[in-house]
Design an enzyme around this catalytic site. Sequence first.
Site, PDB file in Angstrom:
ATOM      1  N   CYS A 145      -3.380   7.872   7.386  1.00  0.00           N
ATOM      2  CA  CYS A 145      -4.074   6.584   7.337  1.00  0.00           C
ATOM      3  C   CYS A 145      -3.212   5.527   8.034  1.00  0.00           C
ATOM      4  O   CYS A 145      -2.035   5.752   8.284  1.00  0.00           O
ATOM      5  CB  CYS A 145      -4.302   6.150   5.889  1.00  0.00           C
ATOM      6  SG  CYS A 145      -5.367   7.236   4.931  1.00  0.00           S
ATOM      7  N   THR A 149       0.868  -1.171   0.000  1.00  0.00           N
ATOM      8  CA  THR A 149       0.000   0.000   0.000  1.00  0.00           C
ATOM      9  C   THR A 149       0.907   1.224   0.000  1.00  0.00           C
ATOM     10  O   THR A 149       1.901   1.288   0.719  1.00  0.00           O
ATOM     11  CB  THR A 149      -1.029  -0.033   1.151  1.00  0.00           C
ATOM     12  OG1 THR A 149      -2.056   0.907   0.870  1.00  0.00           O
ATOM     13  CG2 THR A 149      -0.428   0.257   2.525  1.00  0.00           C
ATOM     14  N   HIS A 178      -6.003  -0.975   4.602  1.00  0.00           N
ATOM     15  CA  HIS A 178      -5.573   0.434   4.617  1.00  0.00           C
ATOM     16  C   HIS A 178      -6.784   1.270   5.033  1.00  0.00           C
ATOM     17  O   HIS A 178      -7.660   1.535   4.217  1.00  0.00           O
ATOM     18  CB  HIS A 178      -5.087   0.812   3.212  1.00  0.00           C
ATOM     19  CG  HIS A 178      -4.641   2.236   3.049  1.00  0.00           C
ATOM     20  ND1 HIS A 178      -3.610   2.579   2.197  1.00  0.00           N
ATOM     21  CD2 HIS A 178      -5.064   3.403   3.592  1.00  0.00           C
ATOM     22  CE1 HIS A 178      -3.441   3.902   2.225  1.00  0.00           C
ATOM     23  NE2 HIS A 178      -4.318   4.422   3.064  1.00  0.00           N
TER      24      HIS A 178
END
Lengths: 204, 161
Positions: free
Chosen positions: B28, B22, B45
């Site tokens: 995040c 990711t 994620h």
Amino acid sequence: MKNYDDLDAMQLDALREIGNIGSGNAATALSVMLQEPVDIAVPTIRILEYDDVIESLGGPEQLLVGLMLQLQGDVTGMIMFLLKQDFAHLVLQQLMGVEFPENGELDEMAGSAIQEVGNIMAGSFVNAIGEMTGLTIDISVPDLCVDMAGAILSAPAIYYANISDKIICIEDELGNGNVRAGTHVLMIPEVDSLNKIMSSLGLV
Amino acid sequence: MSTITVGISDLNVAKGEDILVTYALGSCVGICLYDKLGKIAGLSHIMLPSSQGFSNSAQQPYKFADTAIVHLVKKMQMAGASPTRLQAKIAGGAQMFAARGNNSLANIGERNVKAVKAELARLRIPIIAEDTGKNYGRTLFFSASDGIMKIKSVNRGEFSW
């Protein structure tokens, strides 16, 4: 209007006009700051998903200079500038005669110079809204972050997740002779503020 | 070996020699779950701590810490993982902007990390490695063959956890 998706065609046109006037003001202000003529191509103004903004900037890992300013007063929200390296380079070279470092680590002087550009550009866009609507908007000191596009954009995406998955994106290309440099301006007014802007323009 | 990309508000599972990735986690959080015996890896994620107060949250369960991790565990179970064997490694939750005078903006990353930890505790999944907070973006690679989480950032080199 509950979120950005509810903007109608007339209201989108009004945002385009704000983007045009703001970009024009920004070019003028930048030429004064850089003591060089700065011209600007007609900006593209779109309502985009964050993912599309990231793609249009070269993908999530693209190194960018991000400047974030918070809006206060009649209009609350955020304005953000994403400067590509060529743009940051143009500014630093013109103001200080230095290159934009490849690793993006700006020293204090270079950081301040870039922040000042953020101030000037934010003022240009905020004044455009003020001129058209008569609303008073104050801007905070610019916050600087040089990092990957995806990481920079996570901040507004999370903070304003309750408003919209989309963002008002103004793509500008500024130039100085043969050098063309790209920048993205992201406008994120709170929905109440966007309603206020539209009603000041008679578009509700 | 193939690389499986996990986008924002997304999750996926990998086996064998595959690697989950990711890109550019800022505030995040990336949650890596691993079944060491079955060599099954999962990566989520998440973008937000809680689905509470979001009217459309049912359509986007992978976006929130309190709904995504359960989905990831289920998906890993379907791939053959045992929920009781799962261990977690987490990364992200940075503060990208100083945002002086606006704590709720400054703390978005920290709130995400807290919510992820609370949810993992609720599911009784131990956290065995963590690279969270600070002020920079991270790209995360998670390898199914050995459960190693590799973190890459702009100026801070590469670290394996």
